[in-house]
Scaffold this motif. Sequence first.
Motif, short mmCIF file in Angstrom:
data_model
loop_
_atom_site.label_atom_id
_atom_site.label_comp_id
_atom_site.label_asym_id
_atom_site.label_seq_id
_atom_site.Cartn_x
_atom_site.Cartn_y
_atom_site.Cartn_z
N ARG A 99 2.24 -6.29 -24.36
CA ARG A 99 3.59 -6.78 -24.04
C ARG A 99 3.82 -6.72 -22.54
O ARG A 99 4.79 -6.14 -22.05
N THR A 100 2.92 -7.31 -21.82
CA THR A 100 3.04 -7.28 -20.38
C THR A 100 3.32 -8.68 -19.85
O THR A 100 2.71 -9.64 -20.29
N CYS A 101 4.26 -8.75 -18.95
CA CYS A 101 4.51 -10.00 -18.26
C CYS A 101 4.04 -9.84 -16.82
O CYS A 101 4.41 -8.89 -16.15
N VAL A 102 3.18 -10.73 -16.38
CA VAL A 102 2.72 -10.67 -15.00
C VAL A 102 3.53 -11.67 -14.18
O VAL A 102 3.64 -12.84 -14.56
N MET A 103 4.12 -11.19 -13.13
CA MET A 103 4.94 -12.05 -12.28
C MET A 103 4.25 -12.19 -10.93
O MET A 103 4.04 -11.19 -10.24
N ILE A 104 3.88 -13.39 -10.61
CA ILE A 104 3.24 -13.62 -9.32
C ILE A 104 4.24 -14.29 -8.41
O ILE A 104 4.81 -15.32 -8.78
N VAL A 105 4.49 -13.72 -7.28
CA VAL A 105 5.40 -14.34 -6.32
C VAL A 105 4.59 -14.82 -5.14
O VAL A 105 4.09 -14.01 -4.36
N SER A 106 4.41 -16.12 -5.06
CA SER A 106 3.56 -16.63 -3.98
C SER A 106 3.83 -18.11 -3.77
O SER A 106 4.30 -18.80 -4.66
N ASP A 107 3.49 -18.58 -2.59
CA ASP A 107 3.66 -20.01 -2.33
C ASP A 107 2.43 -20.80 -2.73
O ASP A 107 2.42 -22.02 -2.67
N GLY A 108 1.38 -20.11 -3.12
CA GLY A 108 0.20 -20.80 -3.62
C GLY A 108 -0.66 -21.45 -2.56
O GLY A 108 -1.52 -22.26 -2.89
N TYR A 109 -0.43 -21.12 -1.30
CA TYR A 109 -1.33 -21.66 -0.27
C TYR A 109 -2.57 -20.78 -0.20
O TYR A 109 -2.58 -19.75 0.46
N GLU A 110 -3.57 -21.18 -0.92
CA GLU A 110 -4.80 -20.39 -1.01
C GLU A 110 -5.72 -20.78 0.14
O GLU A 110 -6.02 -21.95 0.33
N THR A 111 -6.15 -19.79 0.93
CA THR A 111 -7.11 -20.11 1.98
C THR A 111 -8.54 -19.82 1.54
O THR A 111 -9.48 -20.16 2.23
N GLY A 112 -8.66 -19.16 0.37
CA GLY A 112 -10.00 -18.89 -0.15
C GLY A 112 -10.46 -20.02 -1.04
O GLY A 112 -10.12 -21.18 -0.85
N ASP A 113 -11.19 -19.65 -2.07
CA ASP A 113 -11.81 -20.61 -2.97
C ASP A 113 -10.85 -20.92 -4.13
O ASP A 113 -10.51 -20.04 -4.91
N ALA A 114 -10.41 -22.17 -4.24
CA ALA A 114 -9.45 -22.53 -5.28
C ALA A 114 -10.05 -22.42 -6.67
O ALA A 114 -9.37 -22.06 -7.63
N ALA A 115 -11.34 -22.71 -6.80
CA ALA A 115 -11.99 -22.62 -8.11
C ALA A 115 -11.98 -21.19 -8.61
O ALA A 115 -11.76 -20.93 -9.80
N LEU A 116 -12.21 -20.27 -7.68
CA LEU A 116 -12.18 -18.85 -8.06
C LEU A 116 -10.80 -18.47 -8.57
O LEU A 116 -10.66 -17.79 -9.59
N LEU A 117 -9.77 -18.98 -7.89
CA LEU A 117 -8.40 -18.70 -8.32
C LEU A 117 -8.19 -19.19 -9.75
O LEU A 117 -7.62 -18.48 -10.58
N GLY A 118 -8.67 -20.40 -10.05
CA GLY A 118 -8.53 -20.94 -11.40
C GLY A 118 -9.20 -20.04 -12.43
O GLY A 118 -8.62 -19.73 -13.46
N ARG A 119 -10.42 -19.62 -12.13
CA ARG A 119 -11.16 -18.75 -13.05
C ARG A 119 -10.44 -17.45 -13.30
O ARG A 119 -10.29 -16.99 -14.43
N GLU A 120 -9.95 -16.85 -12.21
CA GLU A 120 -9.31 -15.54 -12.35
C GLU A 120 -7.97 -15.66 -13.07
O GLU A 120 -7.58 -14.77 -13.81
N MET A 121 -7.28 -16.78 -12.86
CA MET A 121 -6.02 -17.00 -13.57
C MET A 121 -6.31 -17.10 -15.07
O MET A 121 -5.56 -16.58 -15.89
N ALA A 122 -7.39 -17.78 -15.41
CA ALA A 122 -7.76 -17.91 -16.82
C ALA A 122 -8.03 -16.54 -17.42
O ALA A 122 -7.58 -16.22 -18.53
N ALA A 123 -8.76 -15.71 -16.67
CA ALA A 123 -9.08 -14.37 -17.16
C ALA A 123 -7.81 -13.56 -17.36
O ALA A 123 -7.64 -12.84 -18.34
N LEU A 124 -6.89 -13.71 -16.41
CA LEU A 124 -5.63 -12.97 -16.48
C LEU A 124 -4.80 -13.45 -17.68
O LEU A 124 -4.22 -12.65 -18.41
N ALA A 125 -4.79 -14.77 -17.88
CA ALA A 125 -3.99 -15.34 -18.97
C ALA A 125 -4.48 -14.83 -20.32
O ALA A 125 -3.70 -14.66 -21.25
N ARG A 126 -5.78 -14.60 -20.43
CA ARG A 126 -6.31 -14.08 -21.69
C ARG A 126 -5.80 -12.69 -21.98
O ARG A 126 -5.66 -12.29 -23.12
N ARG A 127 -5.53 -11.93 -20.94
CA ARG A 127 -5.17 -10.54 -21.12
C ARG A 127 -3.70 -10.31 -21.41
O ARG A 127 -3.34 -9.45 -22.20
N CYS A 128 -2.84 -11.04 -20.72
CA CYS A 128 -1.44 -10.64 -20.78
C CYS A 128 -0.63 -11.62 -21.61
O CYS A 128 -1.09 -12.67 -22.02
#
Lengths: 403, 290
Positions: free
Chosen positions: A323-352
């Motif tokens: 029963r966890t809600c993850v709240m991300i507060v960000s403007d989404g300007y990623e300076t790193g690897d966008a594909a990595l962000l997608g993968r990690e978001m998917a992993a996070l979505a599976r958990r919470c």
Amino acid sequence: MSCCGPGANYSEIDEVSRFVSARLAAFLETLRDSGFPVGLAEGRDAASLMGAGYAARPGLLRSAFKHLFSSRRSDWEKFDGLFDAFWLGKRVRSRSIATGSAKAANNPSLKSLPSNSTAPRRGDESALDQIPSADEAPGERDGEGRMEGASRADNLAEVDFRNMADPAQIEQAHLAAARLARIMRTRLTRRDLARRRGYRLDLRRTIHGNISHGGVPIRLVRRRRKETPLRLVVLLDASGSMSMYTGVFLRFIHGVLDQFRQAEAFLFHTRLAYVSDAMKEKDAARALDRLSIMAQGAGGGTKIGESLQTFNRWHAARVIHSRTCVMIVSDGYETGDAALLGREMAALARRCRRIVWLNPMMAWQGYAPEAAGIKAALPHVDLYAPANTLNSLTALEPYLMKL
Amino acid sequence: MKDRNEIAQALAASGYIADTELATAISMMQLLKRPLLLEGEAGVGKTEVAKALAAVHATELIRLQCYEGLDQSAALYEWNYQRQLLSIQAHRGDDADAVEDRIFSEKYLLERPLLAAIRRDRPPVLLIDEVDRADDEFEAFLLELLSDFQVSIPELGTISAITIPHVVLTSNGTRELSDALRRRCLYHYVDYPDADREARIIMARIEGAGASLSLQIARMVEGIRKEELRKVPGVAETLDWAAALVGIDVRDLHDAPETVHETMMCLLKTHEDKSRVTREVTDRLLGKVA
């Protein structure tokens, strides 16, 4: 708290010389400064260990002390260095101090930090502004009436945080954010209670309750299901591009941590920092002071993907439950690897349970989620909402209640 | 006091290959009479420590598996209500005091792990497994028990410990434990073993695993742990894999790269990990294994 160890123990540890006791006391002091939870009992046990022959070899003593004094993995990993520096005279540049640990709050050397930290913050007023104290903001003290406070908040509610320049106004926004956090807490709790219902017989209470009927179970007592309360995990982007908003959100998070029984907070810019402990400081201004130091590590862009990766790898198992809600507060300007962000978001979505992404820029005119980072992340987000005014924060509340 | 080398040897004899630090921790446990808190990733062999400790002391292992919602009646004691009711019905008309004395006696008391652990003649090993899964309230209660080693049962009075058990707690880090509990315990962080130690573990546990094969397997697993995996294989998985390889009669990993790759399912437990470790990755890892 200081100099407690050996004084009381002389009688018990005759065989340990006075000199060793004094050294031991100094070592305990060093450990306390580094955030180790060391009390009287540990001091006594350490002395008896030395008496029992563990002091014969430094390696053995180090290992023994490590088990005795560490109480979590971070302690475990830094202990050897501290021990060597103290007992074997290997030089370290300065004592390593656990910033952000709860114990460190009692530490005099840390208390002096806010005064050191004010200097670099002068230049940047809008961001992590120190809350003006009461005498600086007279509007806060007079006019205690509830209505007045509320109407003032109403006027403020639609002002974009980045347009708030005057310190008194910012102070009000902070207060409103804290109040909002409190309101959300009460509503959520009430709902929690209403959902409880019994599902199996509690024999112990049934029998106890029916003593007056001679043990014949007439009135049955049922067990209630224990609900896991909603847990809120906030990941706040503290990078340069968000600087106009971080102040208000930090205050909001402080309120949330204070009010929710279960909430955790993280800051990220180019790396991730666990800030719940620092935020649990009762005094909001002091908490923000401690945080401003962490937040200022920013500068080289935002690595949301990498920060999330760290979160998933090291923190997620501990802080996320069903029963966890993850709240991300960000403007989404990623300076790193966008594909990595997608993968990690998917992993996070599976958990919470839910992912809420608050984007203060969203309400700006002509804004569209074009940045590669936000594009990769959006498919995994349950709610994508603007959060540039107090009203937009309030609008989230019904959503959070449904969790 | 047993020397830590003796302890390490005794543990090895019972099938647990310990590093010297853990042996130190166990010798301190006896000296200071403190519980030992073991933390570490899942599958590094935390529970095995308690089992080996019981074997070393030639004593009973009492295990309390913690879970969310665990309460006193499941952990400490419970009255056997069904029997009590039956007894009341069967002796209807008895004097009330007599009934009370009878039904609140030892005969009707169900011992749960915590009570059992303090009432043995020979100190048992009490394993409180995955204490982080229990609720905060239970943790507070546990703290009280671990410092006083006595239990009060309102109907019977206070029961003091006959012997103090050797207490081992394990935690996976699903929840942060309270500082008070941490402070009460000796702390040991159990890490994945290095290749040499893992090889010795394989040899000790798997019959027919030779020294060179064990070392190869351990090196291979060490390499896999460094890959970016969602679920890093633990020692238990290594042992499974070793058993599988020995079972299909593999003597040297380089002779059967095909089999090595196919049996990798013993180590990789999610679809994502499985698809990440492709045949190329296996070959690359195999190449590093001497």
